[in-house]
Design a protein around this motif. Structure first.
Motif, PDB file in Angstrom:
ATOM      1  N   LYS A 200       0.666  -1.386  -0.453  1.00 46.81           N
ATOM      2  CA  LYS A 200      -0.473   0.158  -0.244  1.00 46.81           C
ATOM      3  C   LYS A 200       0.392   1.268   0.021  1.00 46.81           C
ATOM      4  CE  LYS A 200      -4.719  -1.551   2.399  1.00 46.81           C
ATOM      5  NZ  LYS A 200      -5.422  -1.239   3.479  1.00 46.81           N
TER       6      LYS A 200
ATOM      7  N   ILE B  35       0.808   3.690  -2.620  1.00 46.71           N
ATOM      8  CA  ILE B  35       0.689   5.481  -2.928  1.00 46.71           C
ATOM      9  C   ILE B  35       2.254   6.292  -2.998  1.00 46.71           C
ATOM     10  CG2 ILE B  35       0.004   7.067  -0.830  1.00 46.71           C
ATOM     11  CD1 ILE B  35      -1.701   5.090   0.735  1.00 46.71           C
TER      12      ILE B  35
ATOM     13  N   PRO C 276      -0.795  10.067   4.313  1.00 46.93           N
ATOM     14  CA  PRO C 276      -2.043   9.346   3.453  1.00 46.93           C
ATOM     15  C   PRO C 276      -2.054   8.174   4.549  1.00 46.93           C
ATOM     16  CG  PRO C 276      -0.331   9.273   1.970  1.00 46.93           C
ATOM     17  CD  PRO C 276       0.357   9.769   3.460  1.00 46.93           C
TER      18      PRO C 276
ATOM     19  N   THR D 132      -6.324   7.786   3.698  1.00 42.68           N
ATOM     20  CA  THR D 132      -6.388   7.334   2.777  1.00 42.68           C
ATOM     21  C   THR D 132      -5.598   5.649   2.201  1.00 42.68           C
ATOM     22  OG1 THR D 132      -5.623   9.417   1.488  1.00 42.68           O
ATOM     23  CG2 THR D 132      -5.729   7.734   0.596  1.00 42.68           C
TER      24      THR D 132
ATOM     25  N   GLN E 185      -7.942   3.027   2.372  1.00 42.39           N
ATOM     26  CA  GLN E 185      -8.833   2.938   1.064  1.00 42.39           C
ATOM     27  C   GLN E 185      -7.901   2.344   0.055  1.00 42.39           C
ATOM     28  OE1 GLN E 185     -12.189   2.993   1.705  1.00 42.39           O
ATOM     29  NE2 GLN E 185     -11.694   3.792   3.743  1.00 42.39           N
ATOM     30  N   THR E 186      -6.957   2.632   0.216  1.00 41.45           N
ATOM     31  CA  THR E 186      -5.649   2.350  -0.891  1.00 41.45           C
ATOM     32  C   THR E 186      -5.412   0.403  -0.950  1.00 41.45           C
ATOM     33  OG1 THR E 186      -4.466   3.942  -0.196  1.00 41.45           O
ATOM     34  CG2 THR E 186      -3.732   2.049  -1.871  1.00 41.45           C
TER      35      THR E 186
ATOM     36  N   PRO F  86      -2.933  -1.676  -3.981  1.00 41.98           N
ATOM     37  CA  PRO F  86      -2.301  -1.982  -3.731  1.00 41.98           C
ATOM     38  C   PRO F  86      -2.127  -2.382  -5.687  1.00 41.98           C
ATOM     39  CG  PRO F  86      -2.373  -3.763  -2.272  1.00 41.98           C
ATOM     40  CD  PRO F  86      -3.733  -2.408  -2.165  1.00 41.98           C
TER      41      PRO F  86
END
Length: 318
Positions: A210, A214, A256, A261, A264-265, A267
């Motif tokens: 993740k 990001i 993040p 953020t 909710q990511t 990858p």
């Protein structure tokens, strides 16, 4: 029983000690020898010692024990099949090792030098179900075959695990069973490779993937690896927390992780693969503790530090 080895692989595969990325060959153990079940094993290549570890030609073991070895050039993997029907995959340049489909982390990594693949004796001996003892005075590596345990009436996983100083979980893993059912006369392996105690953590892979996605999902693969390196370098550094999760959520470091953020990511597959490789020891930013985009920030905190590497828009510094 018949002994197997891929001919092409036998020509190129030897275990000596080289450090990765061009470091020199370690010291040869002059006058060394290997014994298997008290029988002298002919040595065609010398033994080497590095960081207290012994390295030997894999072909030595393939000729002495029942083992099938195949070299997969395209994927840079070594496939080992043992007389106990275990299938083990070693990855060149990675600590990742897969045993019967489950991934674990070794404490060292195979690598190639001059077309040869190198592996440590300790891990090889364990997967072949032999116990290793190094006798320093005579410079002899003693390998002793550990016979499987034959299940008797009244046995349980708990009683067998106690007898052989294994946890029930290790006993299940080394025998590739989950149900724990035992049948009288069943053969159980009772020597668990040390790396079985360090399975690859799905949570760590996800967390690392993740943050990689990001911070560098738009960068080249090397840049994604380097971001992962920074996280792992911090885990190992005394100035930072000692887990991946705590490094990522450390106050003031990765926004993040604090604005919603991160949770909710999702990858990309590339980021996940990069995370696995980082956990396996792949390094492009060795020692780097920070990274920044000089097009976005020129703060002296970053610009005054030593640049380790540059990938895409990021500079990696310490």
């Amino acid at each position: 029983m018949k002994k197997y080895i891929s001919i092409a692989f036998a020509i190129t595969l030897a275990l000596c000690v080289f450090a990765t990325e061009g470091k020199a060959l370690t010291e040869e153990i002059h006058g060394s020898s290997v014994q298997l079940d008290q029988e002298q094993v002919p040595l065609k290549d010398p033994l080497y010692m590095k960081d207290g570890r012994i390295f030997v030609p894999l072909r030595l073991l393939s000729e002495a024990l029942d083992i099938e070895v195949n070299w997969h050039k395209n994927t840079q993997q070594v496939e080992v099949k043992t007389a106990f029907n275990d299938q083990i995959w070693f990855n060149v340049g990675s600590k990742l090792v897969a045993m019967n489909g489950t991934e674990y982390l070794m404490d060292t990594q195979p690598f190639m030098e001059d077309g040869r693949v190198y592996l440590p004796l300790k891990h090889i001996s364990e997967i072949l179900h032999t116990r290793l003892m190094w006798e320093g005075t005579t410079k002899t590596a003693h390998l002793t075959t550990v016979a499987p345990y034959i299940v008797e009436k009244g046995d349980s996983l708990e009683s067998i695990s106690k007898e052989f100083s294994l946890s029930v979980g290790e006993l299940k893993r080394v025998n590739d069973t989950d149900d724990g059912f035992l049948a009288v006369g069943q053969e159980l392996r009772v020597l668990a490779p040390e790396y079985l105690s360090t399975p690859l953590s799905a949570e760590d892979v996800n967390l690392l993937a993740k943050i990689i996605f990001i911070e560098a999902g738009y960068e080249a693969y090397e840049g994604q690896i380097a971001v992962g390196n920074v996280i792992m370098n911090r885990v190992a550094h005394s100035s930072f927390p000692d887990t991946i999760r705590d490094v990522i959520y450390h106050p003031g470091q990765f926004p993040p992780a604090h604005n919603g953020t991160f949770e909710q990511t999702v990858p990309s597959d590339t980021a996940v693969n990069a995370a696995r490789e980082v956990l396996g020891g792949k390094e492009y930013a060795r020692g780097a503790l920070y990274f920044f985009n000089p097009n976005v920030t020129r703060h002296s905190f970053f610009t005054s530090k030593e640049v380790i590497a540059t990938f895409g828009n990021h500079r990696f510094v310490r």
